[in-house]
Design a protein around this motif. Structure first.
Motif, PDB file in Angstrom:
ATOM      1  N   VAL A 166       0.905  -1.001   0.055  1.00 38.55           N
ATOM      2  CA  VAL A 166       0.082  -0.097  -0.039  1.00 38.55           C
ATOM      3  C   VAL A 166       0.875   1.325   0.154  1.00 38.55           C
ATOM      4  O   VAL A 166       2.045   1.252   0.555  1.00 38.55           O
ATOM      5  CB  VAL A 166      -0.887  -0.103   1.222  1.00 38.55           C
ATOM      6  N   GLN A 167       0.295   2.348  -0.427  1.00 43.82           N
ATOM      7  CA  GLN A 167       1.070   3.774  -0.608  1.00 43.82           C
ATOM      8  C   GLN A 167       0.985   4.341   0.885  1.00 43.82           C
ATOM      9  O   GLN A 167       0.135   3.990   1.762  1.00 43.82           O
ATOM     10  CB  GLN A 167       0.603   4.503  -1.529  1.00 43.82           C
ATOM     11  N   PRO A 168       1.884   5.171   1.144  1.00 44.48           N
ATOM     12  CA  PRO A 168       1.841   5.998   2.477  1.00 44.48           C
ATOM     13  C   PRO A 168       0.507   6.636   2.420  1.00 44.48           C
ATOM     14  O   PRO A 168       0.051   7.077   1.448  1.00 44.48           O
ATOM     15  CB  PRO A 168       3.179   6.787   2.214  1.00 44.48           C
ATOM     16  N   GLY A 169      -0.044   6.618   3.534  1.00 38.79           N
ATOM     17  CA  GLY A 169      -1.236   7.496   3.689  1.00 38.79           C
ATOM     18  C   GLY A 169      -2.453   6.265   3.677  1.00 38.79           C
ATOM     19  O   GLY A 169      -3.497   6.678   3.782  1.00 38.79           O
ATOM     20  N   GLY A 170      -2.087   5.161   3.071  1.00 39.20           N
ATOM     21  CA  GLY A 170      -3.326   4.028   2.690  1.00 39.20           C
ATOM     22  C   GLY A 170      -3.717   3.405   3.796  1.00 39.20           C
ATOM     23  O   GLY A 170      -3.129   3.596   5.048  1.00 39.20           O
ATOM     24  N   SER A 171      -4.518   2.365   3.638  1.00 43.53           N
ATOM     25  CA  SER A 171      -5.189   1.413   4.724  1.00 43.53           C
ATOM     26  C   SER A 171      -4.991   0.099   4.440  1.00 43.53           C
ATOM     27  O   SER A 171      -5.122  -0.230   3.154  1.00 43.53           O
ATOM     28  CB  SER A 171      -6.689   1.778   4.835  1.00 43.53           C
ATOM     29  N   GLY A 179     -12.720  -7.490  26.165  1.00 45.77           N
ATOM     30  CA  GLY A 179     -12.523  -6.293  25.208  1.00 45.77           C
ATOM     31  C   GLY A 179     -11.822  -5.268  25.710  1.00 45.77           C
ATOM     32  O   GLY A 179     -11.695  -3.956  25.127  1.00 45.77           O
ATOM     33  N   SER A 180     -10.790  -5.293  26.620  1.00 47.71           N
ATOM     34  CA  SER A 180      -9.916  -3.999  26.899  1.00 47.71           C
ATOM     35  C   SER A 180      -8.899  -4.291  25.901  1.00 47.71           C
ATOM     36  O   SER A 180      -8.476  -5.304  25.326  1.00 47.71           O
ATOM     37  CB  SER A 180      -9.100  -4.512  28.146  1.00 47.71           C
ATOM     38  N   THR A 181      -8.270  -3.146  25.274  1.00 47.47           N
ATOM     39  CA  THR A 181      -7.460  -2.927  24.264  1.00 47.47           C
ATOM     40  C   THR A 181      -5.907  -2.348  24.811  1.00 47.47           C
ATOM     41  O   THR A 181      -6.090  -1.637  25.532  1.00 47.47           O
ATOM     42  CB  THR A 181      -8.037  -2.265  22.991  1.00 47.47           C
ATOM     43  N   ARG A 182      -4.958  -2.448  24.090  1.00 41.40           N
ATOM     44  CA  ARG A 182      -3.561  -1.773  24.223  1.00 41.40           C
ATOM     45  C   ARG A 182      -2.999  -1.603  22.948  1.00 41.40           C
ATOM     46  O   ARG A 182      -3.211  -2.546  21.795  1.00 41.40           O
ATOM     47  CB  ARG A 182      -2.889  -2.698  25.016  1.00 41.40           C
ATOM     48  N   TYR A 183      -2.180  -0.490  22.703  1.00 40.21           N
ATOM     49  CA  TYR A 183      -1.731  -0.212  21.623  1.00 40.21           C
ATOM     50  C   TYR A 183      -0.306   0.349  21.657  1.00 40.21           C
ATOM     51  O   TYR A 183      -0.064   0.899  22.749  1.00 40.21           O
ATOM     52  CB  TYR A 183      -2.570   0.872  20.680  1.00 40.21           C
ATOM     53  N   ALA A 184       0.522   0.113  20.872  1.00 36.77           N
ATOM     54  CA  ALA A 184       1.869   0.650  20.846  1.00 36.77           C
ATOM     55  C   ALA A 184       1.790   1.976  20.562  1.00 36.77           C
ATOM     56  O   ALA A 184       0.704   2.460  19.944  1.00 36.77           O
ATOM     57  CB  ALA A 184       2.757   0.031  19.593  1.00 36.77           C
ATOM     58  N   ASP A 185       2.610   2.819  21.210  1.00 38.43           N
ATOM     59  CA  ASP A 185       2.445   4.348  20.992  1.00 38.43           C
ATOM     60  C   ASP A 185       2.406   4.763  19.613  1.00 38.43           C
ATOM     61  O   ASP A 185       1.775   5.755  19.174  1.00 38.43           O
ATOM     62  CB  ASP A 185       3.684   5.089  21.743  1.00 38.43           C
ATOM     63  N   SER A 186       3.415   3.849  18.907  1.00 34.75           N
ATOM     64  CA  SER A 186       3.829   4.262  17.422  1.00 34.75           C
ATOM     65  C   SER A 186       2.354   4.196  16.362  1.00 34.75           C
ATOM     66  O   SER A 186       2.321   4.789  15.320  1.00 34.75           O
ATOM     67  CB  SER A 186       4.741   3.621  16.682  1.00 34.75           C
ATOM     68  N   LYS A 238      -1.069   4.302  17.710  1.00 41.09           N
ATOM     69  CA  LYS A 238      -2.368   4.980  18.459  1.00 41.09           C
ATOM     70  C   LYS A 238      -2.731   6.061  17.684  1.00 41.09           C
ATOM     71  O   LYS A 238      -2.097   6.741  17.155  1.00 41.09           O
ATOM     72  CB  LYS A 238      -1.916   5.439  19.843  1.00 41.09           C
ATOM     73  N   GLY A 239      -4.304   5.809  17.608  1.00 43.09           N
ATOM     74  CA  GLY A 239      -4.681   6.753  16.674  1.00 43.09           C
ATOM     75  C   GLY A 239      -5.067   6.615  15.119  1.00 43.09           C
ATOM     76  O   GLY A 239      -5.588   7.061  14.371  1.00 43.09           O
ATOM     77  N   ARG A 240      -4.161   5.553  14.531  1.00 41.35           N
ATOM     78  CA  ARG A 240      -4.049   5.006  13.339  1.00 41.35           C
ATOM     79  C   ARG A 240      -4.689   3.538  13.259  1.00 41.35           C
ATOM     80  O   ARG A 240      -5.164   3.143  12.033  1.00 41.35           O
ATOM     81  CB  ARG A 240      -2.675   5.117  12.725  1.00 41.35           C
TER      82      ARG A 240
END
Length: 119
Positions: free
Chosen positions: A12-17, A55-62, A64-66
């Motif tokens: 995928v290109q940068p910015g893609g999903s 249902g608890s979640t955890r994310y790497a800081d890098s 988060k939000g994405r």
């Protein structure tokens, strides 16, 4: 034994999903944690995101939000929705399931799927 089958990934290109999925089958238990890890060339495997059976979640800081991790109980499948992808997200992504018994915990891994972010 638990089997994990991953799907998704690709280029995928940068910015893609991209979206990854990991289906669990076999002698699965109700109490578990499922997660996604990744390993880039020359680097250690790292946790990307995890979700418990509660249902608890955890994310790497890098990521988060994405990235968003979710779990479908009916399908015993964990998903990872990855948005705003960056070249540094390029890695082999692995699904992991940890199951708990009264005395032990057991880890199971998927086969890995390549995610490449490049223009």
């Amino acid at each position: 034994q638990v089997q994990l089958v991953e799907s998704g990934g690709g280029l995928v290109q940068p910015g893609g999903s991209l979206s990854l999925s990991c289906a669990a089958s076999g002698s699965i238990r109700s109490i578990h944690v499922m997660g996604w890890y990744r390993q880039a060339p020359g680097k250690q495997r790292e946790l990307v995101a995890a979700i418990t059976s509660g249902g608890s979640t955890r994310y790497a800081d890098s990521v988060k939000g994405r990235f968003t991790i979710s779990f479908d109980n009916a399908k015993n499948t964990v998903y990872l929705q990855m948005n705003s992808l960056k070249p540094e997200d390029t890695a082999v992504y692995y699904c992991k399931r940890r199951e708990y018994t009264e005395r032990n915990e057991y880890d199971y891994w998927g086969q890995g799927t390549q995610v490449s972010v490049s223009s």
